[in-house]
Design an enzyme around this catalytic site. Structure first.
Site, PDB file in Angstrom:
ATOM      1  N   GLU A 164       8.564  -1.768  -5.591  1.00 33.02           N
ATOM      2  CA  GLU A 164       9.520  -1.665  -4.717  1.00 33.02           C
ATOM      3  C   GLU A 164       9.336  -2.960  -4.013  1.00 33.02           C
ATOM      4  O   GLU A 164       8.348  -3.793  -3.194  1.00 33.02           O
ATOM      5  CB  GLU A 164       9.511  -0.380  -3.887  1.00 33.02           C
ATOM      6  CG  GLU A 164      10.528  -0.414  -2.884  1.00 33.02           C
ATOM      7  CD  GLU A 164      11.058   1.184  -2.368  1.00 33.02           C
ATOM      8  OE1 GLU A 164      11.033   2.127  -2.036  1.00 33.02           O
ATOM      9  OE2 GLU A 164       9.119   0.968  -1.455  1.00 33.02           O
TER      10      GLU A 164
ATOM     11  N   ALA B 139       2.024   2.019   1.702  1.00 29.91           N
ATOM     12  CA  ALA B 139       1.786   3.172   1.100  1.00 29.91           C
ATOM     13  C   ALA B 139       2.431   2.582   0.133  1.00 29.91           C
ATOM     14  O   ALA B 139       3.699   2.135   0.564  1.00 29.91           O
ATOM     15  CB  ALA B 139       0.998   4.064   1.035  1.00 29.91           C
TER      16      ALA B 139
ATOM     17  N   ASN C 217       4.825   5.342  -5.676  1.00 31.88           N
ATOM     18  CA  ASN C 217       5.085   5.662  -7.380  1.00 31.88           C
ATOM     19  C   ASN C 217       4.721   7.621  -7.174  1.00 31.88           C
ATOM     20  O   ASN C 217       3.907   7.504  -6.925  1.00 31.88           O
ATOM     21  CB  ASN C 217       4.204   4.990  -7.950  1.00 31.88           C
ATOM     22  CG  ASN C 217       3.322   3.560  -6.990  1.00 31.88           C
ATOM     23  OD1 ASN C 217       4.818   2.265  -7.069  1.00 31.88           O
ATOM     24  ND2 ASN C 217       2.686   2.918  -6.623  1.00 31.88           N
TER      25      ASN C 217
ATOM     26  N   HIS D  18       4.207  11.019   4.309  1.00 29.19           N
ATOM     27  CA  HIS D  18       5.287  10.527   4.033  1.00 29.19           C
ATOM     28  C   HIS D  18       5.639   9.916   2.384  1.00 29.19           C
ATOM     29  O   HIS D  18       6.491  10.570   1.736  1.00 29.19           O
ATOM     30  CB  HIS D  18       5.355   8.826   4.621  1.00 29.19           C
ATOM     31  CG  HIS D  18       6.285   8.285   4.656  1.00 29.19           C
ATOM     32  ND1 HIS D  18       7.186   8.492   5.504  1.00 29.19           N
ATOM     33  CD2 HIS D  18       6.868   7.585   3.724  1.00 29.19           C
ATOM     34  CE1 HIS D  18       8.182   7.243   5.359  1.00 29.19           C
ATOM     35  NE2 HIS D  18       8.423   6.914   4.056  1.00 29.19           N
ATOM     36  N   GLU D  19       4.514   9.594   2.250  1.00 31.49           N
ATOM     37  CA  GLU D  19       4.479   9.158   0.564  1.00 31.49           C
ATOM     38  C   GLU D  19       4.570  10.443  -0.617  1.00 31.49           C
ATOM     39  O   GLU D  19       5.864  11.039  -1.461  1.00 31.49           O
ATOM     40  CB  GLU D  19       3.638   8.861   0.116  1.00 31.49           C
ATOM     41  CG  GLU D  19       3.204   7.201   0.629  1.00 31.49           C
ATOM     42  CD  GLU D  19       4.223   6.379   0.832  1.00 31.49           C
ATOM     43  OE1 GLU D  19       4.894   6.421  -0.134  1.00 31.49           O
ATOM     44  OE2 GLU D  19       4.656   5.685   1.750  1.00 31.49           O
TER      45      GLU D  19
ATOM     46  N   HIS E  67       8.543  11.759  -0.545  1.00 31.42           N
ATOM     47  CA  HIS E  67       9.228  10.773  -1.725  1.00 31.42           C
ATOM     48  C   HIS E  67       9.189  11.633  -3.035  1.00 31.42           C
ATOM     49  O   HIS E  67       9.709  11.024  -3.645  1.00 31.42           O
ATOM     50  CB  HIS E  67       8.332   9.005  -1.408  1.00 31.42           C
ATOM     51  CG  HIS E  67       9.441   8.382  -0.579  1.00 31.42           C
ATOM     52  ND1 HIS E  67      10.318   8.408   0.145  1.00 31.42           N
ATOM     53  CD2 HIS E  67       8.447   7.579   0.390  1.00 31.42           C
ATOM     54  CE1 HIS E  67      10.674   7.436   0.532  1.00 31.42           C
ATOM     55  NE2 HIS E  67       9.042   6.899   1.409  1.00 31.42           N
TER      56      HIS E  67
ATOM     57  N   GLU F   9      13.262   6.540   3.305  1.00 33.82           N
ATOM     58  CA  GLU F   9      12.495   6.258   4.237  1.00 33.82           C
ATOM     59  C   GLU F   9      13.121   7.187   5.646  1.00 33.82           C
ATOM     60  O   GLU F   9      11.559   7.539   5.744  1.00 33.82           O
ATOM     61  CB  GLU F   9      11.908   4.663   4.067  1.00 33.82           C
ATOM     62  CG  GLU F   9      11.637   3.683   3.319  1.00 33.82           C
ATOM     63  CD  GLU F   9      10.795   4.313   2.619  1.00 33.82           C
ATOM     64  OE1 GLU F   9      10.110   5.194   2.827  1.00 33.82           O
ATOM     65  OE2 GLU F   9      10.701   3.899   1.276  1.00 33.82           O
TER      66      GLU F   9
END
Length: 852
Positions: A131, A266, A269, A301-302, A305, A324
């Site tokens: 990214e 981070a 993926n 956070h990850e 996603h 985000e």
């Protein structure tokens, strides 16, 4: 195409079969990719992305033929163009491409990372970071979010190395020559920037079954003892997110992988989240609340996603804010659910929102969403406005329409767009439907306009009058931007409490309360992304009722007052008097912000003649907290008490310069350098900073011995912060020399340099050294991290130094961070003006204290 950086939509990928073989010693790789495509219209050629790759063969395969392709590089657009020499008709086909590339050291694409293990042996890792637009550095592809496809991957790796990718390993075939082919299960339909593959000397925790999803923490060998806390966080957050979204986790496994060299915090993926080591690995017994919070936040956070970004993805990078911002918003909700005693929403108001305000108060701010063209523009989207402003606006709207309606709208949005792409308006449509309307019309003013409002407040005859205008640190009376503002007001009138909420969509508005108003607070709850400027009499009433305010409301009162000092709307003395009213404050986040703002007063407005008066004044402000908290954790201490203790001790040593505190801190700091085991981490961190500031370059040798002698990434991080705050020219030179000698990782070089610039005592020395070594120094930094260096520029607020900074950058363009640089130079201008306009007020205020 209106944007030449985007591919034509006439050819779309459906499935990739990728084979990659790296040579870790030679820092190269080779590979093949077969892309099942569909041509929707007749085309003369096919364009796809490739960067820093040599294409060694290319064929187009159909049921009828296998045709060689001519390959034409188009480097200005980071593409290749392949053609058969004649028209390609609509239908299905396969592109077969072979290629070679370099395992770079840029921390993007497919790159090398190294670390020294516990035996002193350097180990090599190959890993990816795609990214925003760097999958094209690893294999030819349709490298845009809208071109979703499935991916099948086979890696050829040395037998002794672990290999990890998005989906589980399904076969490992030894080749008999010390290498093995590792094949992974095909992924779900997803964007190319979410593909990941990592190989190296890793070890992993045993898989933890989280409602059917095997979850692991994967670390460089020798660091598994630092993984248990992250695994605990992952299990909680994974369950929380699945329940909140009402949709099962879209992958089949979830690995969290710690990478020694990593440019960002981070990367989300799918199924193979990669992290900077310090955002994933902590020693439970030696880490502070803030360090554990960072891990929980980042994991939250990850994982957020996995749904919001991976399952449903923006069409193009102008919509990255939604990915985000929403992940930031959701990390707060998950952390608050996991650790409510940490008061995450207060910390959000005290940390993330001011981060966004700092940029959004500038003329050089940008709308949250705006057209994005080039890869450099896409990379610049990852800033305070995307994360901080976006999440703040989402929180404001959630609190206004209600959490249940907001959650229902989010769930409907994800259900409707799973495995596909969206634009921002798709979310507003879903939220409007759940909330009964009004969301889209309001949010447009927040997302498509730069800046944010302030509300000027006055009362008369039982009415509260509100006037909105744009807040700017460098005011511009000609700016007439208006917002639709969710406003909540509460207080008491005639002895009775009242509360009112409405959307203010005009330049002025008023609310009739009825009865004499005793006190009131605008932005009740503190969730609004705007500032409130009270008339002097109304502010006095409010200040006398601090105990009636919620913690976030008290924070807003203090934070807004400092903002109005910066903008020249109120005098410094009014702010300093307000600070004095917070002497008995017990909330960690509020006290932290108080220390930060008086630190800016110290940095920009206090000279040598008045520093003793400033120190005396600040000692009276901090003394109650210092005496209440002491030096040793008590049996009833909360985690926030421990954090606050370290911050207060740090301020007493660094700002008040209390000799008793310094003496004790220097002793503790020296003990911590030798053995951190029995020391409270918050106190130890404060003490080593005080020690570094007192000893300067004389401490450099001991700091480096400690830095090089540990494999704990958090201990290394603390030591780097101390090195960057030595406060004298010698410590600056030692640290810059270490960056140039590759002793500090490239991922850390930019922020360490930025901290050197930010130091009150040695910032000017740091600027002279950094300016003289600019080319060689920035060559050591991944380009996307240089924005962290220029974040230190606003500290250089003496007029002559600021003029030199501006002259230097007038001749030294930074196209990759052009917007970030212009913003930091404007912030520098704000501080120069602050120093000019308020230094006299500071001198008068603190001289009076000194003479007393």
């Amino acid at each position: 195409m209106t944007n030449p950086h985007r591919l034509p939509a006439s050819v779309v990928p459906h499935h990739y079969r990728i084979r990659i073989e790296p040579d870790l010693d030679a820092a190269t790789f080779s590979g093949t990719v077969s892309i099942d495509i569909e041509t929707l219209d007749p085309v003369e050629h096919i364009d796809l992305h490739a960067l820093d790759l040599e294409i060694t063969s290319a064929h187009l395969v159909t049921d009828e033929s296998r045709q060689s392709l001519e390959v034409k590089p188009v480097p200005e657009w980071q593409r290749i163009r392949v053609s058969t020499g004649k028209r390609i008709d609509p239908g299905r086909a396969t592109l077969d491409l072979a290629f070679t590339g370099i395992l770079n050291d840029l921390l993007v694409g497919f790159y090398r990372s190294t670390y020294v293990d516990g035996d002193g042996v350097e180990q090599t890792i190959a890993t990816t970071q795609f990214e925003a637009t760097d999958a094209r550095r690893a294999f030819p592809c349709f490298d845009e979010p809208i071109f979703k496809a499935t991916f099948g991957l086979t890696l050829t790796v040395p037998d002794h190395l672990m290999a990890i990718s998005n989906y589980p390993e399904i076969a490992r075939q030894p080749l008999g020559d010390g290498r093995s082919e590792v094949t992974f299960e095909n992924t779900m339909k997803m964007s190319s920037y979410l593909v990941a593959f990592v190989m190296g000397p890793f070890e992993a925790t045993d898989p933890l079954d989280v409602d059917g999803i095997p979850t692991r923490i994967v670390v460089p060998r020798g660091k598994l003892h630092l993984a248990s806390y992250a695994l605990e966080c992952s299990a909680f957050v994974l369950r929380y997110m699945a329940e909140y979204y009402g949709i099962p986790y879209p992958g089949t496994k979830l690995d969290h992988v710690a990478i020694p060299d990593f440019a960002f915090g981070a990367m989300e993926n799918l199924g193979c989240i990669t992290y900077r080591e310090s955002t994933l690995l902590v020693d439970r017994d030696r880490s502070s609340q803030s360090e554990k919070l960072r891990v929980l936040d980042t994991v939250g956070h990850e994982i957020a996603h996995m749904w919001f970004g991976d399952l449903v993805t923006m069409e193009w990078w102008d919509g990255i804010w939604l990915n985000e911002a929403f992940a930031t918003f959701m990390e707060m909700k998950a952390t608050d659910a996991a650790r409510p005693e940490w008061k995450r929403w207060l910390a959000f108001a005290a940390e993330e929102r001011p981060w966004a305000y700092g940029i959004d108060s500038l003329h050089t701010s940008r709308p949250v969403e705006f057209p994005v063209g080039s890869p450099d523009e896409a990379n610049e989207m990852f800033d305070a406005l995307t994360y901080g402003k976006g999440s703040s606006v989402l929180r404001m709207m959630e609190q206004f329409v209600g959490e249940d309606a907001f959650r229902a709208g989010v769930g409907a949005y994800l259900e409707a767009h799973s495995y596909s792409n969206t634009v921002t308006e798709d979310l507003w449509t879903a939220l409007d439907a759940a909330a009964g309307g009004g969301v889209a019309s309001a949010m447009t003013t927040w997302i498509h306009q730069r800046g944010y409002p302030q509300i000027d407040v006055a009362t008369s005859d039982g009415e509260i009058r509100l006037t909105q205008r744009r807040y700017l640190s460098l005011p511009d009376e000609t700016d007439t931007t208006q917002w639709t503002i969710p406003v909540v007001v509460r207080g008491t009138a005639g002895g009775e409490p009242f509360s009112s909420r409405w959307m203010v969509d005009a330049p002025e508005g008023k609310i009739a309360i009825g009865g004499p108003i005793e006190w009131f607070v605008v932005n009740a709850g503190g969730h609004g992304y705007y500032r409130v400027n009270y008339a002097a009499g109304d502010l006095a009433l409010l200040v006398n009722r601090l105990e009636s305010l919620d913690d976030i409301e008290r924070f807003c009162l203090l934070d807004d007052a400092w903002a109005f000092v910066e903008a020249g709307q109120i005098d410094l003395t009014r702010f300093l008097d307000l600070v004095g009213r917070f002497r008995l404050e017990t909330e960690q986040s509020i006290l932290q912000r108080l220390i930060q703002t008086v630190g800016r007063v110290s940095h920009h407005l206090v000279d040598d003649e008045t520093r003793s008066g400033f120190r005396s004044w600040l000692a009276t402000v901090l003394r109650p907290a210092y005496e209440r908290l002491g030096w040793e954790p008590g049996p009833d201490d909360t985690d926030l008490d421990r954090r606050m203790r370290g911050q207060v001790i740090g301020a007493m040593g660094r700002l008040v310069e209390d000799e008793e505190v310094i003496t004790r801190a220097v002793d503790i700091g020296r003990r911590w350098l030798k053995d951190p085991l029995d020391l409270d981490p918050d106190v130890a961190q404060a003490c080593v900073h005080i020690l570094a500031g007192r000893m300067g370059g004389d401490l450099s040798h001991d700091l480096w011995i400690a830095y090089e002698g540990t494999v704990d990434p958090l201990r290394q991080l603390r030591l780097l912060h101390a090195m960057a705050n030595g406060g004298d020219e010698r410590s600056v030179n030692v640290t810059v020399d270490a960056i140039l000698a590759n002793k500090i990782r490239s991922q850390d070089a930019a922020w360490v340099s930025g901290e050197l610039l930010s130091d009150r005592r040695s910032g000017e020395s740091a600027w002279r050294r950094i300016r003289s070594d600019w080319r060689t120094l920035t060559a050591r930094m991944p380009s996307m991290t240089i924005s962290r260096l220029v974040e230190g520029l606003p500290a250089l607020s003496k007029a002559a130094v600021a003029a030199d900074v501006n002259a230097f950058f007038a001749e030294t363009p930074l196209p990759a961070i052009e917007r970030a640089l212009s913003q930091q130079l404007e912030r520098l201008e704000v501080n120069v003006r602050l120093r000019k306009s308020q230094s006299a007020a500071a001198a008068g205020y603190f001289s009076a204290i000194s003479s007393d």
